[in-house]
Design an enzyme around this catalytic site. Structure first.
Site: not given
Length: 691
Positions: A253, A328, A352
């Protein structure tokens, strides 16, 4: 006596002030009208005429004084009034000068503010363009690497192999496409076995996944940068093939620190600030032989379960390009869901990892808070301690999640970050097969689930019961209080000030505008709205009250204590039900664009377990059916308010999209949680085969 006559009397000065002012006013009126006073004005000479045209800073005609000057100029009082007139004239001139200077200063200040704003805007645009150019350049170089490898890789090997292997290598070159497909079809467990045995070359595997990632990115916009240093790491892999993840390309990420690369968190202010070193998880993964090769997209500020920002744009769902990938960790979900990566690293503060895993049809795991190192996992802002973010794996199947945990829970992790408890992964617990006592719920009592969410729970519940497990009804404690008083007031204890400061001066991405619009309300307005909406919608009233923050440090400490009490009470409630694990709904299916920021209440299904610090994971079990879609049309929800209406709009048109469930365990029982996820995964796969 008229005002004009009184002006010629030497003793008029002894009359009352009111009479003098009335007389002076009358004479002024005569002067303005052009009467006899005009002649008397001439008696004052140039001085009187000059004063006639002077205006005081208070807007009063100084000509009143000029008349007294003419009247008193022979006496002491006359001289006094003359001095007063001169003083007022100077004051008037100074006020005029001050006014001009003030106006000039205001103009210059406004000009400087506009110039500074323009300069910051231009600087932000330049930063964004540099970030985009850097991404484009890394993608272009990666494409060239793949082309070069495909064209010259085999030729290079011909020069290093005996002649009797030429035919084999040439045949492999001719069937490279077929081999690439076979590599991409392997599970992580199968891939690691073949890499360890030497059946597959790490370079072949790396370039296959790199090529696939480039193709996926063109469709989904899921990558923020190709980590070109991965090629150098590929060349320096341990020849002894050490590490559980030897030769495995993995994605990370955007907010996971990788040396010399930005962790933008989707905000412009974080650009051009490259990490000075790899995060602890990245270091451990490298020591285990893994090759981080790409960074993936996130939403602006990370505090959203959509996946769009003003720097890199919107990431779309691999199953439907008209839907969001979730967030996210949405770039991870999209890339893994489309087959560009077998294993990725995300982070989770409100779901997330689990939400994009649900939206994209993969598996995601949020470990117990503190089980993995957070050093190098960059948040949007620091200091918030009640609801903590933690890193975790995302993959195609549960075995891959377990392999990740087994690989990183090692001595390297414990030595690099001594704050992590030295608890190695228990393979024995993960592989156990004893029957479980499982709590379940279809509705948490705060947000009504979609028909497909509830159906997923019912179907899995039936399969678990058939497999010999015991199912027990369970309901979270005081969910309304937990969401508004504990969750929201924890994350936004400062009334959103830290988040708004981070976004100050930045363009707000469309996916976040609805949230930020409300966050920017002053505290008093949030309080007023909470009070006004209470009789109409207790749901929304509580949300505004939660966004009002805690107010004082004393209240913050009370809030921390309330969170501790809630965790303790929940564990006691869990044990009173005598359950091992919990089965609960998972948010889904994937939303239409621009709805995530308008529906924050639905994260009660995921964020609760961040507050509790419980390990939780997502497993895909089904897809949305036409019957689910039909039921959705008549579903009014628990509150029958705007939130329920928006939720229906968000998930509509979801036929064929993945449906997931969530599995939860008590803190530090991560292996048991994964074992439960594996059980759910196996039972649903078997059920599909039978069907």
């Amino acid at each position: 006596m008229t005002g004009a006559a009184a002006a010629m009397e030497p003793n008029a000065g002894e009359s009352s002030r009111a009479g003098t002012l009335r007389g002076a006013k009358a004479e002024v009126d005569e002067w303005r009208g052009g009467g006899k006073a005009g002649a008397r004005c001439e008696e004052g000479g140039a001085e009187a005429r000059e004063c006639f045209f002077i205006r005081s800073s208070f807007g009063i005609d100084v000509v009143l004084i000029s008349r007294l000057t003419v009247w008193k100029q022979r006496g002491h009082k006359g001289r006094t009034m003359l001095h007063l007139m001169e003083f007022l004239r100077k004051v008037n001139q100074e006020c005029w000068t001050a006014g001009v200077l003030g106006a000039t200063a205001c103009g210059l200040t406004a000009f400087m503010v506009l110039k500074l704003k323009f300069s910051k805007s231009r600087e932000a645009k330049e930063k964004i363009q540099r970030a985009r150019d850097q991404r484009d350049e890394s993608l272009h170089q990666a494409e060239q690497m793949v082309i070069y490898y495909k064209q010259s890789g085999m030729l290079e090997r011909f020069t290093t192999k005996p002649f009797n292997e030429y035919i084999k290598l040439f045949t492999a070159f001719q069937h490279q496409t077929v081999n690439s497909t076979s590599i991409m079809s392997l599970s992580l467990s199968e891939l690691t076995q073949q890499l360890q045995s030497g059946s597959l070359d790490p370079s072949d595997v790396f370039h296959c996944f790199l090529e696939k990632t480039l193709a996926v990115h063109k469709k989904l916009n899921c990558c923020t940068e190709i980590l070109l240093e991965s090629v150098d790491q590929l060349k320096t892999l341990d020849p002894n093939k050490k590490g559980l993840l030897y030769g495995v390309p993995i994605s990370i990420k955007d907010n996971v620190a990788y040396k010399n690369h930005d962790c933008s968190c989707g905000v412009v202010s974080n650009l051009d600030q490259p990490a000075k070193e790899d995060g602890v998880i990245v270091q451990v993964l490298k020591k285990q032989g893994a090759i981080p090769f790409v960074k993936t997209n996130i939403p602006q500020s990370l505090l959203s379960y959509d996946c769009s920002n003003v720097i890199y744009g919107q990431t779309v769902n691999p199953h439907n390009s008209q839907k969001t990938s979730g967030g996210s960790s949405g770039g991870e979900g999209a890339l893994i869901g489309a087959g560009g990566s077998l294993l990725g690293v995300g982070s989770d503060i409100a779901g997330s990892i689990r939400i994009p895993a649900s939206f994209c049809g993969i598996c995601g795991f949020k470990p117990t808070v503190g089980r993995l190192s957070t050093q190098g996992i960059i948040p949007i802002y620091r200091g918030q301690k009640s609801v903590l973010s933690c890193p975790g794996p995302m993959a195609k199947d549960v075995d891959s999640l377990a392999l990740f945990m087994q690989a990183v829970l090692c001595d390297d992790m414990f030595s690099l970050d001594p704050t992590v408890p030295p608890l190695p992964f228990s393979v024995e617990i993960y592989q156990s097969s004893r029957p479980l006592r499982i709590g379940y719920l279809e509705n948490d009592g705060y947000m009504h689930p979609s028909p497909s969410m509830a159906r997923g729970i019912r179907e899995v519940k039936a399969l678990l019961k058939q497999a010999g497990h015991t199912l027990v009804s369970y309901q979270p404690l005081r969910i309304q209080e937990a969401v508004t008083e504990l969750l929201m007031k924890a994350v936004f204890a400062d009334t959103c000030a830290s988040l708004l400061q981070k976004l100050k001066g930045e363009e707000i991405d469309p996916c976040l505008r609805s949230q930020i619009f409300i966050y920017r309300f002053p505290k008093w307005l949030k309080k007023v709205l909470a009070f006004v909406l209470k009789p109409v919608s207790s749901h929304h009233s509580a949300v505004f009250d939660g966004l009002s923050g805690v107010g004082t440090i004393q209240n913050l400490w009370k809030q921390h204590a309330a969170v501790e009490d809630y965790i303790r009470e929940t564990i006691a409630h869990w044990r009173s039900c005598k359950i091992d694990v919990l089965l609960c709904p998972m948010i889904g299916p994937a939303y239409n664009f621009l709805y995530c920021g308008r529906i924050s209440t639905v994260v009660s299904y995921t964020m609760l377990y961040n507050l509790l610090t419980f390990p939780a994971g997502t497993v895909t079990v089904s897809t949305v059916t036409a019957e689910d879609e039909e039921q959705l049309k008549g579903d009014k929800g628990a509150y029958q308010d705007r939130g329920n209406r928006l939720f229906k709009e968000a998930v509509s048109g979801g036929v064929g999209l993945p449906v997931a469930v969530q599995c939860v365990a008590l803190p530090w029982q991560d292996e048991l949680c994964l074992r439960f996820m594996k059980e759910v995964e196996q039972l649903t796969k078997q059920s599909k085969k039978l069907a």
